[in-house]
Write an enzyme that holds these catalytic residues in place. Sequence first.
Site, PDB file in Angstrom:
ATOM      1  N   ASP A  53       7.349 -18.218   4.581  1.00 58.97           N
ATOM      2  CA  ASP A  53       8.336 -19.281   4.824  1.00 58.97           C
ATOM      3  C   ASP A  53       7.954 -20.570   4.082  1.00 58.97           C
ATOM      4  O   ASP A  53       8.715 -21.530   4.104  1.00 58.97           O
ATOM      5  CB  ASP A  53       8.550 -19.537   6.324  1.00 58.97           C
ATOM      6  CG  ASP A  53       7.267 -19.623   7.131  1.00 58.97           C
ATOM      7  OD1 ASP A  53       6.180 -19.359   6.591  1.00 58.97           O
ATOM      8  OD2 ASP A  53       7.369 -19.958   8.323  1.00 58.97           O
TER       9      ASP A  53
ATOM     10  N   ASN B 228       1.923 -30.085   8.138  1.00 56.45           N
ATOM     11  CA  ASN B 228       2.896 -30.111   9.238  1.00 56.45           C
ATOM     12  C   ASN B 228       3.391 -31.530   9.511  1.00 56.45           C
ATOM     13  O   ASN B 228       3.669 -31.911  10.661  1.00 56.45           O
ATOM     14  CB  ASN B 228       2.313 -29.467  10.502  1.00 56.45           C
ATOM     15  CG  ASN B 228       2.552 -27.960  10.533  1.00 56.45           C
ATOM     16  OD1 ASN B 228       3.671 -27.498  10.277  1.00 56.45           O
ATOM     17  ND2 ASN B 228       1.529 -27.195  10.836  1.00 56.45           N
TER      18      ASN B 228
ATOM     19  N   TYR C  22      -5.159 -26.625   7.432  1.00 52.04           N
ATOM     20  CA  TYR C  22      -3.973 -26.199   8.180  1.00 52.04           C
ATOM     21  C   TYR C  22      -3.874 -27.070   9.424  1.00 52.04           C
ATOM     22  O   TYR C  22      -4.505 -26.800  10.443  1.00 52.04           O
ATOM     23  CB  TYR C  22      -4.058 -24.711   8.535  1.00 52.04           C
ATOM     24  CG  TYR C  22      -2.884 -24.219   9.351  1.00 52.04           C
ATOM     25  CD1 TYR C  22      -1.579 -24.547   8.999  1.00 52.04           C
ATOM     26  CD2 TYR C  22      -3.081 -23.418  10.472  1.00 52.04           C
ATOM     27  CE1 TYR C  22      -0.501 -24.108   9.746  1.00 52.04           C
ATOM     28  CE2 TYR C  22      -2.016 -22.958  11.227  1.00 52.04           C
ATOM     29  CZ  TYR C  22      -0.731 -23.309  10.863  1.00 52.04           C
ATOM     30  OH  TYR C  22       0.339 -22.873  11.615  1.00 52.04           O
TER      31      TYR C  22
ATOM     32  N   ASP D  96      -1.188 -27.251   4.427  1.00 47.29           N
ATOM     33  CA  ASP D  96      -0.008 -27.425   5.264  1.00 47.29           C
ATOM     34  C   ASP D  96      -0.329 -28.524   6.268  1.00 47.29           C
ATOM     35  O   ASP D  96      -1.086 -28.297   7.205  1.00 47.29           O
ATOM     36  CB  ASP D  96       0.316 -26.102   5.964  1.00 47.29           C
ATOM     37  CG  ASP D  96       1.503 -26.221   6.905  1.00 47.29           C
ATOM     38  OD1 ASP D  96       2.062 -27.331   7.052  1.00 47.29           O
ATOM     39  OD2 ASP D  96       1.866 -25.192   7.506  1.00 47.29           O
TER      40      ASP D  96
ATOM     41  N   GLU E  36      -2.946 -20.072   6.975  1.00 42.05           N
ATOM     42  CA  GLU E  36      -2.370 -19.037   7.837  1.00 42.05           C
ATOM     43  C   GLU E  36      -2.618 -17.636   7.291  1.00 42.05           C
ATOM     44  O   GLU E  36      -1.686 -16.832   7.171  1.00 42.05           O
ATOM     45  CB  GLU E  36      -0.879 -19.284   8.089  1.00 42.05           C
ATOM     46  CG  GLU E  36      -0.642 -20.375   9.124  1.00 42.05           C
ATOM     47  CD  GLU E  36       0.663 -20.202   9.879  1.00 42.05           C
ATOM     48  OE1 GLU E  36       0.647 -19.466  10.897  1.00 42.05           O
ATOM     49  OE2 GLU E  36       1.684 -20.793   9.479  1.00 42.05           O
TER      50      GLU E  36
END
Length: 261
Positions: A248, A150, A107, A148, A34
């Site tokens: 975050d 997710n 990602y 990441d 990101e």
Amino acid sequence: MRIATWNVNSLKVRLPRVEEWLQYAHPDVLCLQETKMADGAFPTMAFASLGYEAAHHGNGRWNGVAILSRVGLEDVVAGFEGEQEDEIVESRFISATCGGARVSSVYVPNGRSVGSEHYEAKLEWLGRLREHLQASCDPQGRVAICGDFNIAPEDRDVYDPAKFVGATHVSDAERKALAALTDWGLVDAFRERHQEDKLFSWWDYRAGDFHEHRGMRIDLILVTRVLADRITWALIDRFARKGKLPSDHAPLLVDLADEGP
DNA sequence: ATGGTAGCGCTGCTA
């Protein structure tokens, strides 16, 4: 070799934090997600001044992945092999050879909601990652897929499983897609060193979730067995989630012992 | 409390 991954949620905003972090964490390789920038805006010189070569794959407002390395950066490939020029390509995957390992920064799509077209695209993307491993990597070799995902691999990786019933990141199909990667020959490096529950890498900015310990462990470093056998230390750096203008996500670090004789 | 915050970029989308 110290390898790390960090979803920075805008490298433009987070660059001072990343520079600071590189100077105290001293990773040999750092995978970023990101970045939210185009290749032309990537701060190559800022990282070079700290001793890192870098490769970036980004289109602008969303996504964007990078690999920083101070142990060599060779054979960079942006995107999946064979990705068509004319298809809508999101910048979610980049690979390079660093310090003798084939490293990828990933990602994985968020998925938004179970059953949505974005959810189906997430599962398709994970299938594509699995095909990439099959076609381009050797499970007996040195491979590290960092980023990441997710996906929270297990219920112990979310703060309250009851609150995630029916949600993305924990569904059977997502966990099966992740299991297809580990079945190929990858190991969740963090879990080689830590078995406790509720060790998170991401906390929603909203509602004070970080300070209330409401998070998920969705940032992973997956390594082949030959690398997993060399893991000496692993850490999610929660300190980096504090202070001024944090991402975050917290960075994840894994140390691999040098090869023996 | 179907809320809340952050980033991008200028209106609403994405997470």
